[in-house]
Design an enzyme around this catalytic site. Structure first.
Site, PDB file in Angstrom:
ATOM      1  N   GLY A   1     -42.563  28.333  -7.413  1.00 19.51           N
ATOM      2  CA  GLY A   1     -43.920  28.751  -7.749  1.00 19.51           C
ATOM      3  C   GLY A   1     -44.963  27.669  -7.685  1.00 19.51           C
ATOM      4  O   GLY A   1     -46.122  27.894  -8.048  1.00 19.51           O
TER       5      GLY A   1
ATOM      6  N   GLY B   1     -46.073  26.160  -4.954  1.00 16.48           N
ATOM      7  CA  GLY B   1     -46.905  26.270  -3.764  1.00 16.48           C
ATOM      8  C   GLY B   1     -46.374  25.587  -2.520  1.00 16.48           C
ATOM      9  O   GLY B   1     -47.131  25.318  -1.589  1.00 16.48           O
TER      10      GLY B   1
ATOM     11  N   LEU C   1     -46.836  27.816   0.751  1.00 14.33           N
ATOM     12  CA  LEU C   1     -48.256  27.901   1.128  1.00 14.33           C
ATOM     13  C   LEU C   1     -48.760  26.557   1.653  1.00 14.33           C
ATOM     14  O   LEU C   1     -49.544  26.501   2.605  1.00 14.33           O
ATOM     15  CB  LEU C   1     -49.087  28.331  -0.083  1.00 14.33           C
ATOM     16  CG  LEU C   1     -48.920  29.781  -0.554  1.00 14.33           C
ATOM     17  CD1 LEU C   1     -49.790  30.046  -1.770  1.00 14.33           C
ATOM     18  CD2 LEU C   1     -49.243  30.763   0.559  1.00 14.33           C
TER      19      LEU C   1
ATOM     20  N   GLU D   1     -35.574  31.789   3.928  1.00 14.22           N
ATOM     21  CA  GLU D   1     -35.644  32.682   2.766  1.00 14.22           C
ATOM     22  C   GLU D   1     -36.438  33.951   3.054  1.00 14.22           C
ATOM     23  O   GLU D   1     -35.947  35.055   2.865  1.00 14.22           O
ATOM     24  CB  GLU D   1     -36.258  31.936   1.563  1.00 14.22           C
ATOM     25  CG  GLU D   1     -35.380  30.799   1.043  1.00 14.22           C
ATOM     26  CD  GLU D   1     -35.989  30.109  -0.165  1.00 14.22           C
ATOM     27  OE1 GLU D   1     -37.205  30.269  -0.392  1.00 14.22           O
ATOM     28  OE2 GLU D   1     -35.246  29.413  -0.873  1.00 14.22           O
TER      29      GLU D   1
ATOM     30  N   ARG E   1     -43.982   5.447   3.519  1.00 14.87           N
ATOM     31  CA  ARG E   1     -43.613   4.173   4.136  1.00 14.87           C
ATOM     32  C   ARG E   1     -44.635   3.759   5.194  1.00 14.87           C
ATOM     33  O   ARG E   1     -45.039   4.546   6.039  1.00 14.87           O
ATOM     34  CB  ARG E   1     -42.224   4.280   4.770  1.00 14.87           C
ATOM     35  CG  ARG E   1     -41.753   3.017   5.463  1.00 14.87           C
ATOM     36  CD  ARG E   1     -40.280   3.064   5.766  1.00 14.87           C
ATOM     37  NE  ARG E   1     -39.479   2.995   4.539  1.00 14.87           N
ATOM     38  CZ  ARG E   1     -38.145   3.055   4.523  1.00 14.87           C
ATOM     39  NH1 ARG E   1     -37.488   3.209   5.654  1.00 14.87           N
ATOM     40  NH2 ARG E   1     -37.487   2.984   3.391  1.00 14.87           N
TER      41      ARG E   1
ATOM     42  N   HIS F   1     -51.629   4.537  -0.060  1.00 16.35           N
ATOM     43  CA  HIS F   1     -51.890   5.918  -0.463  1.00 16.35           C
ATOM     44  C   HIS F   1     -52.192   5.961  -1.945  1.00 16.35           C
ATOM     45  O   HIS F   1     -51.926   5.004  -2.693  1.00 16.35           O
ATOM     46  CB  HIS F   1     -50.666   6.802  -0.164  1.00 16.35           C
ATOM     47  CG  HIS F   1     -49.399   6.326  -0.841  1.00 16.35           C
ATOM     48  ND1 HIS F   1     -49.082   6.654  -2.134  1.00 16.35           N
ATOM     49  CD2 HIS F   1     -48.395   5.534  -0.389  1.00 16.35           C
ATOM     50  CE1 HIS F   1     -47.931   6.097  -2.456  1.00 16.35           C
ATOM     51  NE2 HIS F   1     -47.489   5.399  -1.418  1.00 16.35           N
TER      52      HIS F   1
ATOM     53  N   THR G   1     -80.117  24.693 -23.795  1.00 16.20           N
ATOM     54  CA  THR G   1     -80.054  25.459 -22.544  1.00 16.20           C
ATOM     55  C   THR G   1     -81.444  25.622 -21.936  1.00 16.20           C
ATOM     56  O   THR G   1     -81.593  25.599 -20.705  1.00 16.20           O
ATOM     57  CB  THR G   1     -79.414  26.839 -22.793  1.00 16.20           C
ATOM     58  OG1 THR G   1     -78.065  26.656 -23.259  1.00 16.20           O
ATOM     59  CG2 THR G   1     -79.394  27.684 -21.525  1.00 16.20           C
TER      60      THR G   1
ATOM     61  N   GLU H   1     -70.862  29.558 -21.587  1.00 14.82           N
ATOM     62  CA  GLU H   1     -71.106  30.449 -22.723  1.00 14.82           C
ATOM     63  C   GLU H   1     -71.805  31.745 -22.342  1.00 14.82           C
ATOM     64  O   GLU H   1     -71.642  32.746 -23.025  1.00 14.82           O
ATOM     65  CB  GLU H   1     -71.925  29.713 -23.796  1.00 14.82           C
ATOM     66  CG  GLU H   1     -71.156  28.577 -24.456  1.00 14.82           C
ATOM     67  CD  GLU H   1     -71.942  27.909 -25.573  1.00 14.82           C
ATOM     68  OE1 GLU H   1     -73.179  28.096 -25.624  1.00 14.82           O
ATOM     69  OE2 GLU H   1     -71.319  27.217 -26.395  1.00 14.82           O
TER      70      GLU H   1
ATOM     71  N   ARG I   1     -88.122  22.252 -34.985  1.00 13.48           N
ATOM     72  CA  ARG I   1     -87.345  21.578 -33.948  1.00 13.48           C
ATOM     73  C   ARG I   1     -87.931  20.197 -33.664  1.00 13.48           C
ATOM     74  O   ARG I   1     -89.158  20.025 -33.641  1.00 13.48           O
ATOM     75  CB  ARG I   1     -87.331  22.402 -32.656  1.00 13.48           C
ATOM     76  CG  ARG I   1     -86.515  23.696 -32.725  1.00 13.48           C
ATOM     77  CD  ARG I   1     -86.462  24.338 -31.355  1.00 13.48           C
ATOM     78  NE  ARG I   1     -85.565  25.475 -31.312  1.00 13.48           N
ATOM     79  CZ  ARG I   1     -85.952  26.740 -31.408  1.00 13.48           C
ATOM     80  NH1 ARG I   1     -87.247  27.014 -31.566  1.00 13.48           N
ATOM     81  NH2 ARG I   1     -85.068  27.719 -31.342  1.00 13.48           N
TER      82      ARG I   1
ATOM     83  N   HIS J   1     -88.890   3.908 -23.454  1.00 13.07           N
ATOM     84  CA  HIS J   1     -89.083   5.308 -23.829  1.00 13.07           C
ATOM     85  C   HIS J   1     -89.672   5.377 -25.232  1.00 13.07           C
ATOM     86  O   HIS J   1     -89.634   4.402 -26.002  1.00 13.07           O
ATOM     87  CB  HIS J   1     -87.753   6.066 -23.778  1.00 13.07           C
ATOM     88  CG  HIS J   1     -86.665   5.452 -24.630  1.00 13.07           C
ATOM     89  ND1 HIS J   1     -86.510   5.754 -25.960  1.00 13.07           N
ATOM     90  CD2 HIS J   1     -85.705   4.545 -24.333  1.00 13.07           C
ATOM     91  CE1 HIS J   1     -85.487   5.071 -26.444  1.00 13.07           C
ATOM     92  NE2 HIS J   1     -84.980   4.313 -25.481  1.00 13.07           N
TER      93      HIS J   1
END
Length: 473
Positions: free
Chosen positions: A40, A42, A45, A68, A215, A219, A285, A308, A442, A454
């Site tokens: 399972g 992969g 694939l 298989e 070899r 990598h 947000t 959210e 706020r 700033h």
């Protein structure tokens, strides 16, 4: 360095997004590669994508020999990835051969060997001029033969035969107890061995890849998460990067003069990262959405990760204060990706972002809120993921904005996600709610802004029907 290495050590593209970067150019050309892992993870694939992409992108015909699955089953299983094996077979670019191994039908006598398999494989390769070959999984031969010593000798001969044939081959094998494969195939593949892993941590599934050895080539040596979706397999190559990215001096706006003016240069640096913290209801947000619209107004695409709210809910809520995100979505300037953090692990969220960035090519990325990620990882894991994410965004000179929900109003430094990311962010804006005369007020405070001055005090603000407004004393 990579190009010089390829001249000395020829490589072939893997056809798998991100893997060529990890392997410094791909698999060793005309040599066998072992892909091993548990059921399972992969492997099939992985091997099939190597073949199909080789045909479509490199014009290299391929042979898939399965011990298989039947040819019909393979065609059906990979159709969801957009791989049309039947069409490739009609074009004489792909040969799929199913070799059935039944112990009851095999008789070992005298000098019995795998010569019939060699002949069959040789015919398949020559019939279409194949440059790539997959054997999936050659370990199935062990279930049909009792003399394992003899079989190991034959498999060693098979691997050498593939190398002499001049094809780049992938051999898949099942993970063993005390070895990489159940029958020690890694002993015979000295060029390249890749381990795939499928693990469940806190009920969340994660797939990972590790190059055990390669070899003659440098990598990546870490574990790399990989994702299987409708586009096939994608590997996330970014783990840690050198601090050698560019630092633009160009300024960008929040689309709010009141916020821009809190910074000495009337804006923030392009390609910087900004953290907005605050308790619930402090307009994190909303500020993030102003930032997104500012990018859209510059005709710079925005990728907005919402953990959210759904896209429709986000668009509806912001319309009440005059922020129209729908038109930006319709113009393909804004892409909103919504999902629950628990849908997948931290690495998978990072990989999804990596894929969407490659597809959408945003100039601005917003994650709202990063504090939700703590539900699928501890503080150190979240920090490691965010380090990789910020490095990836900075290398691509992407404007990044993160929001974080804080729980401790008195000491937000003790908050887990703030502790994880505050030192990494270039700009830090904190929003708060204060009860004054039975009314919630706020406040906004710029805690830090790297490379510029700033405003050091708190400023009061409110959210009206017309949007964000500073309260002048």
């Amino acid at each position: 360095m990579i190009h010089d290495q390829i001249k000395v050590f020829p490589k072939t593209s893997t056809g798998i997004s991100g893997l060529d970067e990890i392997t410094n150019g791909g698999f060793p050309k005309n040599r066998p590669v072992l892909i091993c892992g548990s059921a399972g993870c992969g492997k099939t694939l992985f091997a099939m994508q190597f073949l199909v992409k080789g045909i479509l992108e490199e014009n290299e015909p391929g042979v898939f020999m399965s011990f298989e699955e039947t040819s019909a089953d393979l065609s059906q299983n990979v159709r969801s990835l957009g791989f049309d094996l039947e069409e490739l077979k009609k074009q004489k670019k792909l040969k799929v051969d199913h070799v059935r191994i039944e112990r009851s039908e095999i008789e070992e006598t005298g000098e019995y060997d795998l010569e019939a398999l060699f002949i069959r494989l040789n015919y398949a390769i020559d019939s279409i001029g194949a440059k790539r070959v997959v054997l999936d999984t050659v370990e199935s031969l062990f279930t049909g033969m009792e003399n394992s010593v003899w079989l190991r000798s034959e498999i060693r001969r098979l691997f050498q035969w593939l190398k002499d044939k001049g094809v780049t081959a992938i051999i898949t094998g099942e993970r063993g107890e005390g070895s990489l494969t159940r029958h020690g195939l890694e002993e015979y593949v000295s060029d390249c061995v890749i381990l795939l892993d499928f693990r469940i941590i806190d009920q969340i599934a994660t797939r990972r890849l590790r190059i055990v050895k390669y070899r003659g080539s440098t990598h990546g040596t870490n574990e790399y998460p990989f994702l299987i979706d409708e586009d096939g397999i994608s590997v996330l190559p970014v783990t840690s990067l050198k601090l050698d990215y560019k630092s633009p001096s160009e300024l960008i706006s929040f689309n709010l003069p009141a916020i821009d003016n809190l910074f000495a240069k009337r804006g923030i640096y392009k390609g910087s990262s900004t953290l907005i913290t605050g308790t619930a209801g402090t307009a994190k947000t909303i500020l993030a959405s102003y930032f997104a619209l500012a990018s859209c107004h510059r005709k710079e695409p925005v990728l907005y990760f919402s953990f959210e709210e759904s896209p429709e809910q986000l668009i509806r809520n912001l319309l009440t204060i005059g922020l129209d995100l729908r038109s930006q979505v319709n113009d393909n300037l804004l892409h909103i990706h919504s999902s629950r953090p628990s849908l997948q692990g931290l690495e998978m969220h990072l990989l999804t972002l990596h894929k969407l960035m490659a597809e959408f090519k945003p100039k601005t990325v917003i994650i709202d809120p990063i504090s939700s990620l703590i539900t699928v990882g501890n503080s150190s894991e979240v920090r490691a993921m965010l380090v990789r994410l910020m490095d990836m965004l900075k290398v691509n000179e992407v404007n990044a904005l993160f929001t974080s929900l804080t729980q401790n109003k008195e000491n937000f430094y003790s908050d887990t996600t703030v502790e994880a990311v505050s030192s990494l962010a270039d700009n830090w804006i904190d929003l708060s709610n204060v009860n004054e005369q039975n009314k919630w007020q706020r406040n906004i405070l710029i805690i830090k802004a790297r490379g510029m001055g700033h405003f050091n005090g708190q400023k009061k603000f409110l959210i009206a029907d017309s949007g964000f407004q500073l309260v002048e004393k």
